[in-house]
Design an enzyme around this catalytic site. Structure first.
Site, short mmCIF file in Angstrom:
data_model
loop_
_atom_site.label_atom_id
_atom_site.label_comp_id
_atom_site.label_asym_id
_atom_site.label_seq_id
_atom_site.Cartn_x
_atom_site.Cartn_y
_atom_site.Cartn_z
N ASP A 1 32.72 30.60 41.48
CA ASP A 1 33.40 31.86 41.16
C ASP A 1 32.96 32.32 39.76
OD1 ASP A 1 36.35 33.18 42.32
OD2 ASP A 1 35.58 33.77 40.36
N ASN B 1 43.50 34.23 50.13
CA ASN B 1 44.36 35.41 50.02
C ASN B 1 44.02 36.44 51.09
OD1 ASN B 1 45.49 34.32 47.64
ND2 ASN B 1 43.80 35.15 46.42
N GLN C 1 44.52 39.50 47.44
CA GLN C 1 43.11 39.61 47.83
C GLN C 1 42.47 40.79 47.09
OE1 GLN C 1 42.41 40.16 52.06
NE2 GLN C 1 40.24 39.61 51.90
N HIS D 1 37.19 34.66 52.30
CA HIS D 1 36.65 33.57 51.48
C HIS D 1 37.75 32.56 51.19
CE1 HIS D 1 38.05 36.82 48.88
NE2 HIS D 1 38.44 35.86 48.05
N HIS E 1 39.07 29.73 48.51
CA HIS E 1 38.95 29.24 47.12
C HIS E 1 39.16 27.73 47.10
CE1 HIS E 1 39.58 33.18 44.94
NE2 HIS E 1 40.15 33.50 46.09
P1 5GP Z 1 40.42 37.13 45.95
O1 5GP Z 1 41.26 37.69 44.82
O2 5GP Z 1 39.90 38.25 46.82
O3 5GP Z 1 41.06 36.03 46.72
O4 5GP Z 1 39.20 36.44 45.23
C1 5GP Z 1 38.02 37.07 44.87
C2 5GP Z 1 37.29 36.14 43.96
O5 5GP Z 1 35.93 36.52 43.92
C3 5GP Z 1 37.80 36.16 42.52
O6 5GP Z 1 38.17 34.85 42.12
C4 5GP Z 1 36.61 36.69 41.72
O7 5GP Z 1 36.48 36.10 40.45
C5 5GP Z 1 35.43 36.36 42.62
N1 5GP Z 1 34.31 37.27 42.49
C6 5GP Z 1 34.37 38.63 42.55
N2 5GP Z 1 33.13 39.16 42.39
C7 5GP Z 1 32.28 38.10 42.27
C8 5GP Z 1 30.87 38.00 42.09
O8 5GP Z 1 30.14 39.01 41.99
N3 5GP Z 1 30.33 36.76 42.00
C9 5GP Z 1 31.11 35.63 42.09
N4 5GP Z 1 30.48 34.45 41.98
N5 5GP Z 1 32.45 35.68 42.26
C10 5GP Z 1 33.03 36.90 42.35
#
Ligand code: 5GP
Ligand code: ZN
Length: 138
Positions: free
Chosen positions: A32, A88, A95, A101, A103
């Site tokens: 991440d 999420n 989310q 995805h 985590h």
């Molecule tokens: P969510 O909040 O949707 O469960 O998690 C999205 C995750 O994706 C977040 O932890 C965020 O830091 C990660 N993320 C978003 N954009 C990128 C990216 O361009 N590259 C990487 N490696 N992680 C990302």
């Protein structure tokens, strides 16, 4: 099928570079970019599924199976004391990227990561009734 303007479709398919831990024909596992803790990883299916309500059971099963292997590899390298598996679904659930995805968040003693809720109240009757309602749909 890749979804236009989906950042995780682009990352999963290698169009946008990422720190990749592992990849196969179904998934890419990356670090991440804004980690909750050192080693915070994401397992991303190559195919675009919005969330848990959209992904098929077979892919989800393969994904979680892979998660067990990745988690063990991470533990052996990071020497973390524990790990949260977080996933999420929907804005209300936190989310932010609408491509499924998982985590994997390594936990270390005395870290400042917050994942949790306040325990609520229930009655046995209410739980049995609700369990029955949901069971009917499975
Ligand atoms: P969510 O909040 O949707 O469960 O998690 C999205 C995750 O994706 C977040 O932890 C965020 O830091 C990660 N993320 C978003 N954009 C990128 C990216 O361009 N590259 C990487 N490696 N992680 C990302
Ligand atoms: Zn996507």
């Amino acid at each position: 099928m890749a979804e236009k303007d989906c950042i995780f479709c682009k990352i999963a398919n290698g169009e946008i570079p990422s720190a990749t831990i592992y990849e196969n024909s179904d998934f890419r596992v990356i670090l991440d970019v804004a980690p909750a803790n050192r080693g915070h990883a994401l397992i991303i299916p190559r195919e675009h599924f919005k969330d848990i309500f959209d992904i098929d059971a077979l892919t989800a099963g393969k994904l979680f199976s892979l998660a067990t292997e990745v988690a063990r590899a991470m533990k052996s390298v990071l020497h973390c004391d524990g790990m949260n598996i977080v996933q999420n679904n929907g804005i209300v659930a936190g989310q932010t990227v609408f491509h499924f995805h998982l985590h994997l968040i390594p936990r270390y003693e005395n870290d400042n990561v917050n994942i949790g809720w306040q325990p609520g109240d229930s009655t046995p009757g209410e739980l049995q009734e609700l369990a029955k309602e949901i069971r009917k749909k499975i």
